[in-house]
Design a protein around this motif. Sequence first.
Motif, short mmCIF file in Angstrom:
data_model
loop_
_atom_site.label_atom_id
_atom_site.label_comp_id
_atom_site.label_asym_id
_atom_site.label_seq_id
_atom_site.Cartn_x
_atom_site.Cartn_y
_atom_site.Cartn_z
N PRO A 71 4.73 18.13 5.13
CA PRO A 71 5.03 17.65 6.49
C PRO A 71 5.26 16.14 6.52
N ASN A 72 6.23 15.73 7.29
CA ASN A 72 6.68 14.33 7.32
C ASN A 72 6.00 13.60 8.48
N ILE A 73 4.76 13.14 8.26
CA ILE A 73 3.96 12.48 9.30
C ILE A 73 3.56 11.09 8.81
N HIS A 74 3.86 10.08 9.62
CA HIS A 74 3.51 8.70 9.29
C HIS A 74 2.58 8.12 10.35
N TYR A 75 1.57 7.35 9.89
CA TYR A 75 0.65 6.66 10.79
C TYR A 75 0.89 5.16 10.69
N TYR A 76 0.74 4.47 11.83
CA TYR A 76 0.89 3.02 11.87
C TYR A 76 -0.32 2.45 12.61
N ILE A 77 -1.08 1.58 11.94
CA ILE A 77 -2.34 1.11 12.49
C ILE A 77 -2.34 -0.41 12.67
N ASP A 78 -2.82 -0.85 13.81
CA ASP A 78 -3.01 -2.28 14.06
C ASP A 78 -4.00 -2.82 13.02
N HIS A 79 -3.65 -3.92 12.37
CA HIS A 79 -4.46 -4.35 11.22
C HIS A 79 -5.81 -4.94 11.63
N HIS A 129 10.53 5.83 20.78
CA HIS A 129 10.42 6.36 19.42
C HIS A 129 9.69 7.69 19.36
N ASN A 130 9.40 8.27 20.50
CA ASN A 130 8.73 9.57 20.54
C ASN A 130 7.41 9.54 19.76
N LEU A 131 6.57 8.56 20.11
CA LEU A 131 5.33 8.33 19.38
C LEU A 131 4.17 9.13 19.95
N SER A 146 11.71 4.08 10.06
CA SER A 146 11.00 5.29 9.66
C SER A 146 11.85 6.54 9.91
N LYS A 147 11.82 7.46 8.97
CA LYS A 147 12.51 8.73 9.12
C LYS A 147 11.51 9.89 9.27
N ALA A 148 10.28 9.53 9.66
CA ALA A 148 9.24 10.55 9.81
C ALA A 148 9.53 11.47 10.98
N THR A 149 9.17 12.71 10.83
CA THR A 149 9.31 13.67 11.93
C THR A 149 8.30 13.37 13.03
N VAL A 150 7.09 12.99 12.63
CA VAL A 150 6.04 12.63 13.58
C VAL A 150 5.54 11.24 13.24
N LYS A 151 5.50 10.38 14.25
CA LYS A 151 5.00 9.01 14.09
C LYS A 151 3.80 8.83 15.02
N ILE A 152 2.69 8.40 14.43
CA ILE A 152 1.45 8.25 15.18
C ILE A 152 0.95 6.82 15.03
N ILE A 153 0.68 6.14 16.14
CA ILE A 153 0.15 4.79 16.07
C ILE A 153 -1.35 4.82 16.39
#
Length: 401
Positions: free
Chosen positions: A128-136, A203-205, A171-178
């Motif tokens: 599954p193409n899922i990417h997470y992006y987190i505030d540092h 971005h459909n986040l 990003s080319k992820a199917t699901v992007k989660i911040i």
Amino acid sequence: MSFNYLNELWEKSQKKIKLEGNYREINSFQELVKNKKNFIDFSSNDYLNLRSNKNIIEAGYINALTNGAGSGSSRLVLELDKNISKLENYFSEKTDFRYSIFFPSGFIANAALFDALSLFQWEEQEKPNIHYYIDHRCHSSLFYGLKNANVYFDFFRHNDYLHLENKLSHSKATVKIIVVESLYSVDGDFSDPVALFELCKKHNLLIIIDETHTIGIYGKSRTWLQAYPYLKPYILASMSGCGKAVGVAGGFLATDHQQLKERMIQKSRHLIYSTAVSPFVTGAVLQSLEIIFSSEGEKLITKLQENISYLRDKIIEFSDTETEFNFSLFDFNKQKSNIFPLVYKNHLQIKQKEKFFIENGLILKALRPPTVPKGTSRFRIILKASHSKEDLDTLIDYLKK
């Protein structure tokens, strides 16, 4: 000998930590205030002064008498504390979520969430193409959860939504989660709800948010998310720790998504294999929440807001003078939270300054790397509803010395 090798290795590291001025110690509150008739606590997170509330303590005691000192087992083996489900239902109702699960701490709740979001062995085959992006600047527990989940994640600069958007656009992820916090406890600043909303639309986040430092004290609804309802459709999960304004312990994971709740029950090892929280904590947290969501809680929050305004004005006035503090890193004109970061210019002398405060009855602890970035060692002033204006004037007087 193996022990000798390990001891030599560890001793070298300890010396390096001490040399850099970042050595940590366990601080007994009783030892700090010993022989002091008067003291003012500006370091603990008991925002509404509920930790010592007799009604909360009694409610915990009664629940322990009824359901036992301990919970006796994992909830998935046998749930012996009948009030834990009541507590979860009450929290869900007050925070406008469909489902909640209660854990022994906020740290464990965050770790449990990402454990549930990690992949089953058979899911790995589907890739599954899922990417997470987190505030540092997010809490260590969120990074810990992500790393142990073995998922793809990247970070973005603190509250820098242009930096985040640049990463999202590539990003080319199917699901992007911040992954963000409502209020960041080290800098005392909030996430920007409008910026988050615009990014979610574009971005459909999905959002995972840690509300530990706003639960119980933010706005009329007592939660940050309810103050900005337009974000709710994008919320995957919210975590709320109960060791701050709630004044007890534990942490809630809340979601509107039934499948995520089920996944936590089926997959999260922190729920499946861990003994459930003590009935004392269950009873105490429920009573604390009932106070917070009452007129009594409203009065406490009003007093806290008054203290924020008063100290903000005093610090703005104070910041115009030449002091030991670096006021250029934070704009106190925009200060809205009860957490005030005062960066100290001399990192190697900050422990001596801490000792000076404590000797004069101010419990004001220093934060040093790696808790804060290098060059920004600071004192974090934490305001409470119990502080008087005289307390705040005393603080300002000693900051000037």
